[in-house]
Design an enzyme around this catalytic site. Structure first.
Site: not given
Ligand SMILES: Cc1ncc(COP(=O)(O)O)c(C=O)c1O
Length: 321
Positions: A48
């Site tokens: 992120k």
């Molecule tokens: C640990 C984790 N995995 C997966 C995701 C999902 O990613 P995306 O928001 O790009 O779909 C996030 C999103 O905050 C996350 O913090």
């Protein structure tokens, strides 16, 4: 020369350029291979950081963000950590709004990075560590209130193109370059859908035959169109039971996979114990889904997944016994 080979002006420039590792030990029992992008090696220990930088720099570029303006965002902790780093370095006060259902090391880390953290109680009856769509709706309400009260810039990860662009411009192309363009499939546990959307767009642009699969929790496969029976799953960071996501381009979705809490946990533990990759629940879910592909239609092929964040973010949970 990569960013790793020179002195950088700030930690912002250390975002991205993460290694791609083949999971050769786990792969011994599989036909085909899994490539893992080690996103937990970013400065805030998650993928992120990339979107935090892109959203802020896009908004600076077109004047939506004024010098010194407060930035606010709803976060499960990882986007907030990225924004705390980027905003702190660039001089924007940052307010993170988070559910008490997320692990508390995230709030402590954001505070250490000079963010103001506003915690929102879960719905009555919700379980800590299990943030549902209803819990998230409460966080959204509080976020909107703070944005209005402070005249702030909302770094809206569910809607702003910067989320998708970070992965379209960087993560996806890095994977294609590191793998020599040899990727057969990509599967990704979806929260906002930004990682999936950006990487899938990059992969489809390179080769429309690369299969791109959305990963959801068992019992909360809302994007697949199933009714939600288990909104309080344990895979933090996504699986919010939203039937549509603004950033998701459905023409890039070749299929939907579901993963149980138990499988996400089991594969996260195997990643740590056998591959030395200390990641979180969603990374375990991504590997569980990749294994489904390799045991099915993608037998003998090469599947790429993201290791979304660090296992250190879950020390207060029972992910690590
Ligand atoms: C640990 C984790 N995995 C997966 C995701 C999902 O990613 P995306 O928001 O790009 O779909 C996030 C999103 O905050 C996350 O913090």
């Amino acid at each position: 020369m990569t960013s790793r080979d020179r002195v950088l002006p700030s930690a912002i420039e250390a975002i991205g350029g993460t290694p791609l590792v083949e999971l050769t030990r786990l792969g011994r029992e599989l036909t085909g291979s899994i490539l893992a992008k080690l996103e937990y090696l970013n400065p805030g220990f998650s993928k992120k950081d990339r979107i935090a930088r892109q959203i802020i720099e896009d908004a600076e570029a077109d004047g939506r963000l004024r010098p010194g303006q407060t930035v606010v965002e709803l976060t499960s902790g990882n986007t907030g950590t990225g924004l705390a780093i980027v905003c702190g370095i660039k001089g924007y006060p940052f307010v993170a709004v988070m559910s008490t259902g997320n692990s508390m090391e995230r709030a402590r880390m954001m505070r250490a990075l000079a963010a103001e953290v506003v915690l929102v109680d879960q719905m009555p009856g919700s379980v800590p560590g299990q943030v549902s769509g209803d819990d998230l709706a409460l966080v959204e309400q509080e976020t909107q209130r703070i944005v209005a009260a402070r005249g702030a810039f909302r770094a809206d990860q569910f809607r702003l193109a910067g989320n998708m662009r970070a992965h379209y411009l960087h993560t996806g192309p890095e994977i294609l370059q590191q793998s020599g363009g040899r990727v057969d499939a990509f599967c990704d546990f979806v929260g906002t859908g930004g990682s999936f959307a950006g990487c899938a767009a990059a992969f489809k642009g390179h080769n429309p035959l690369i299969g791109c699969f959305v990963v959801e929790p068992e019992g909360a496969a809302a994007l697949k169109g199933q009714s939600v029976t288990n909104p309080a799953h344990r895979i933090q960071g996504g699986g919010y039971s939203m039937p549509t996501l603004p950033l998701l381009d459905l023409s890039h979705v070749d299929g939907y996979l579901t993963v149980s809490d138990a499988d996400a946990v089991a594969w996260a533990r195997r990643l740590a114990g056998e591959e030395g990759i200390f990641a979180g629940f969603s990374s375990g879910a991504n590997v569980a889904a990749a294994v489904q592909l390799l045991r099915g239609a993608y037998r003998g092929k090469r599947v790429v997944v993201m290791m979304c964040d660090s296992g250190l973010k879950y020390l207060s949970t029972d992910l690590w016994p």
